[in-house]
Design an enzyme around this catalytic site. Structure first.
Site, PDB file in Angstrom:
ATOM      1  N   ASP A  23      -8.081   7.453   2.656  1.00  0.00           N
ATOM      2  CA  ASP A  23      -7.182   8.206   3.537  1.00  0.00           C
ATOM      3  C   ASP A  23      -7.903   8.656   4.818  1.00  0.00           C
ATOM      4  OD1 ASP A  23      -4.858   9.390   4.322  1.00  0.00           O
ATOM      5  OD2 ASP A  23      -4.905  11.001   2.834  1.00  0.00           O
ATOM      6  N   HIS A  40      -7.025   1.633  11.013  1.00  0.00           N
ATOM      7  CA  HIS A  40      -6.946   0.760   9.829  1.00  0.00           C
ATOM      8  C   HIS A  40      -7.975  -0.368   9.919  1.00  0.00           C
ATOM      9  CE1 HIS A  40      -3.640   2.979   8.312  1.00  0.00           C
ATOM     10  NE2 HIS A  40      -2.757   2.591   9.218  1.00  0.00           N
ATOM     11  N   LEU A 134     -18.430  -7.488  -9.897  1.00  0.00           N
ATOM     12  CA  LEU A 134     -17.574  -6.328  -9.609  1.00  0.00           C
ATOM     13  C   LEU A 134     -16.127  -6.798  -9.651  1.00  0.00           C
ATOM     14  CD1 LEU A 134     -17.228  -3.342  -8.385  1.00  0.00           C
ATOM     15  CD2 LEU A 134     -16.997  -4.514  -6.197  1.00  0.00           C
TER      16      LEU A 134
HETATM   17  C1  FPP Z   1      -4.382   5.858   4.701  1.00  0.00           C
HETATM   18  O1  FPP Z   1      -4.696   6.378   5.965  1.00  0.00           O
HETATM   19  C2  FPP Z   1      -4.659   4.436   4.690  1.00  0.00           C
HETATM   20  C3  FPP Z   1      -3.730   3.471   4.461  1.00  0.00           C
HETATM   21  C4  FPP Z   1      -2.309   3.736   4.219  1.00  0.00           C
HETATM   22  C5  FPP Z   1      -4.101   2.066   4.487  1.00  0.00           C
HETATM   23  C6  FPP Z   1      -5.440   1.725   3.909  1.00  0.00           C
HETATM   24  C7  FPP Z   1      -5.670   0.337   4.208  1.00  0.00           C
HETATM   25  C8  FPP Z   1      -6.810  -0.185   4.648  1.00  0.00           C
HETATM   26  C9  FPP Z   1      -8.095   0.528   4.781  1.00  0.00           C
HETATM   27  C10 FPP Z   1      -6.706  -1.610   5.010  1.00  0.00           C
HETATM   28  C11 FPP Z   1      -7.601  -2.461   4.227  1.00  0.00           C
HETATM   29  C12 FPP Z   1      -7.109  -2.973   2.961  1.00  0.00           C
HETATM   30  C13 FPP Z   1      -7.420  -4.212   2.532  1.00  0.00           C
HETATM   31  C14 FPP Z   1      -7.099  -4.621   1.160  1.00  0.00           C
HETATM   32  C15 FPP Z   1      -8.060  -5.162   3.411  1.00  0.00           C
HETATM   33  P1  FPP Z   1      -3.536   7.020   6.830  1.00  0.00           P
HETATM   34  O2  FPP Z   1      -2.938   5.971   7.694  1.00  0.00           O
HETATM   35  O3  FPP Z   1      -2.538   7.669   5.935  1.00  0.00           O
HETATM   36  O4  FPP Z   1      -4.326   8.056   7.668  1.00  0.00           O
HETATM   37  P2  FPP Z   1      -3.795   9.461   8.182  1.00  0.00           P
HETATM   38  O5  FPP Z   1      -3.423  10.279   6.971  1.00  0.00           O
HETATM   39  O6  FPP Z   1      -4.963  10.023   8.917  1.00  0.00           O
HETATM   40  O7  FPP Z   1      -2.617   9.178   9.074  1.00  0.00           O
END
Ligand code: FPP
Length: 249
Positions: A23, A40, A134
């Site tokens: 997150d 992201h 893993l």
């Molecule tokens: C949460 O941060 C993150 C996500 C919803 C997406 C996580 C995905 C990745 C790291 C992409 C990589 C994945 C793969 C499998 C390659 P948020 O957007 O909710 O952040 P915020 O709370 O600060 O808005």
């Protein structure tokens, strides 16, 4: 010393299975005046480093929350951007992950994904199925409640009678059937909630929360989380070993 205060020590009690809620990508980007997708992208680059760190620490199972069933409610450009990032990562990183001995598994629903992405995921799973260094469970289009609904439907289709259903049978029908329950769940960015992630499997997981945004959660941060895990007294609803002995004696 406070139980979770850290030193330079190397973690000795290594969890078999770690799950991570990655997150804070959006806030990481906002803090730099960048678009959310740049967060992201940075989060994805960090994931690569964290996978390598997990291999180095000897962790056997890593489950990551990449896209939830609720994330479809985000603006279309963010959803499409995330789909693009995942397709791109599979293309660029698959060979190296395979070489590192990572077995990729998908948990969640594939059926509503774009066909090209679905085929990429299926190919990655097939290519790496015999790797054992893993196991990387990628929760993509995943929701914990949805997973339980799917499991109950499968049990009913398989003809189970009510008195044949127990915790073990339900576990066997979850997407995570072939993985042990997570020992440790890490959530970055200071949020402290479960967000529909592994709600069945987390029954006795230890939680570790850090204010660090996911793109900055590095090997050192992981080491601190492992040290914190090592200091926990996991009782699984029973008494600790010491208390148990004095109770018996
Ligand atoms: C949460 O941060 C993150 C996500 C919803 C997406 C996580 C995905 C990745 C790291 C992409 C990589 C994945 C793969 C499998 C390659 P948020 O957007 O909710 O952040 P915020 O709370 O600060 O808005």
């Amino acid at each position: 010393m406070a139980p979770e205060q850290t030193t330079e020590e190397t973690p000795t009690r290594i969890p078999t299975h770690i799950a991570m809620i990655m997150d804070g990508n959006g806030r990481w980007a906002a803090a730099r005046n960048l678009p959310r997708l740049a967060g992201h992208q940075a989060g994805t680059e960090n994931l690569r480093r964290v996978i390598t760190a997990c291999v180095e620490f000897g962790i056997q199972y890593l489950t990551i929350y990449a896209f939830s069933t609720e994330n479809w409610g985000r603006p279309d450009d963010e959803v499409q951007g995330l789909m693009h990032i995942v397709a791109d990562v599979i293309e660029r990183e698959l060979d190296e992950l395979h070489r590192q001995g990572v077995q990729l598994r998908h948990i969640g629903r594939l059926e509503h994904l774009d066909e090209d992405l679905r085929n990429k995921v299926l190919h990655a799973v097939e290519l790496t199925r015999d790797n054992h260094r893993l196991v990387l469970n990628v929760a993509f289009n995943y929701g914990g409640r949805d997973e339980i609904v799917c499991a109950v439907r499968q049990l009913m289709k398989a003809g189970y009678q009510a008195d044949e259903v127990n915790e073990q049978t339900i576990s066997q029908y979850l997407f995570t059937a072939d993985s042990p329950d997570p020992d440790l769940i890490i959530r970055t960015s200071g949020e402290m909630r479960i967000s529909n992630f592994l709600i069945w499997q987390a029954a006795y997981s230890e939680w570790y929360f850090t204010p660090t945004y996911w793109p900055d959660f590095d090997k050192e941060e992981l080491r601190k989380a492992l040290l914190a895990f090592g200091s926990r007294d996991r009782r699984f609803g029973r008494l600790s070993n010491c208390a148990q002995e004095s109770h018996a004696g």
